[in-house]
Design an enzyme around this catalytic site. Structure first.
Site, mmCIF file in Angstrom:
data_model
loop_
_atom_site.group_PDB
_atom_site.id
_atom_site.type_symbol
_atom_site.label_atom_id
_atom_site.label_comp_id
_atom_site.label_asym_id
_atom_site.label_seq_id
_atom_site.Cartn_x
_atom_site.Cartn_y
_atom_site.Cartn_z
ATOM 1 N N ASP A 176 0.864 -0.936 0.049
ATOM 2 C CA ASP A 176 0.192 0.031 -0.011
ATOM 3 C C ASP A 176 1.151 1.278 0.009
ATOM 4 O OD1 ASP A 176 -3.213 0.660 0.865
ATOM 5 O OD2 ASP A 176 -1.751 2.140 1.169
ATOM 6 N N ILE A 177 0.400 2.273 -0.771
ATOM 7 C CA ILE A 177 1.236 3.410 -0.952
ATOM 8 C C ILE A 177 1.391 4.304 0.410
ATOM 9 C CG2 ILE A 177 -0.409 4.961 -2.016
ATOM 10 C CD1 ILE A 177 1.714 5.848 -4.215
ATOM 11 N N ASN A 184 -12.835 -3.216 2.142
ATOM 12 C CA ASN A 184 -13.852 -1.894 2.393
ATOM 13 C C ASN A 184 -14.713 -2.055 0.922
ATOM 14 O OD1 ASN A 184 -12.713 -0.552 4.530
ATOM 15 N ND2 ASN A 184 -11.218 0.104 3.611
ATOM 16 N N VAL A 236 -10.872 2.809 -4.039
ATOM 17 C CA VAL A 236 -10.464 2.460 -5.267
ATOM 18 C C VAL A 236 -11.511 1.469 -5.597
ATOM 19 C CG1 VAL A 236 -8.628 1.253 -6.548
ATOM 20 C CG2 VAL A 236 -8.048 2.903 -4.802
ATOM 21 N N HIS A 246 -10.166 -5.182 -3.474
ATOM 22 C CA HIS A 246 -8.864 -5.378 -2.910
ATOM 23 C C HIS A 246 -8.912 -5.797 -1.417
ATOM 24 C CE1 HIS A 246 -10.068 -1.080 -2.757
ATOM 25 N NE2 HIS A 246 -9.321 -1.127 -1.592
ATOM 26 N N HIS A 262 -7.073 -5.639 2.316
ATOM 27 C CA HIS A 262 -5.938 -5.000 2.871
ATOM 28 C C HIS A 262 -5.315 -6.301 4.056
ATOM 29 C CE1 HIS A 262 -6.672 -0.665 2.174
ATOM 30 N NE2 HIS A 262 -8.064 -1.119 1.860
#
Ligand code: AMP
Length: 120
Positions: free
Chosen positions: A35-36, A93, A102, A106, A108
């Site tokens: 993750d950025i 999420n 986004v 995905h 996390h």
């Protein structure tokens, strides 16, 4: 593909190699990258390579092998980081109430420290 899927979302661009990511692992159906904006010592995102909006869309519409290889990749990242015993947190999420930013499904994966209570 779900008609609501936006092909210009940032993870679709990562999958098309239009923008870079820090790849951790991949298999035929899933990609894991950092993750950025990490929220923990370990913060990895695991995404399917095909276009799905969220966990519900993925589980409704993906093949069994896509589902299997996505969760296998989550486990491979857990193994790589040696956090199976200390523990970790999985978050996905979805939609407005889930505050999904986004719109490409995905997971996390957070770990590497005590993460506190889930919702403060
Ligand atoms: P969510 O709110 O669940 O949709 O989370 C989206 C996540 O994507 C956030 O944690 C962001 O920090 C992360 N993110 C956004 N852009 C990038 C990127 N280019 N590379 C890696 N992670 C990203």
């Amino acid at each position: 593909m779900n008609k609501n899927y936006d092909e210009n979302n940032i993870f679709a661009k990562i999958l098309r190699l239009e923008i870079p990511c820090h790849k951790i692992l991949e298999n035929d159906h899933a990609l894991a990258f950092s993750d950025i904006n990490p929220q923990s010592v370990i913060h990895v995102l695991v995404i399917p390579k095909k276009a799905y909006l969220n966990l519900y869309d993925f589980t409704e519409n993906a093949s069994i092998s896509e589902i299997e290889l996505l969760w296998k990749l989550v486990n491979d990242v857990i193994k790589l980081n040696k956090i199976s015993e200390k523990g970790f947190r999985i978050i996905s999420n979805s939609g407005d109430d889930g505050n999904q930013d986004v719109p490409h499904f995905h997971v996390h994966l957070l770990g590497g420290k005590n993460l506190g209570r889930m919702i403060n």
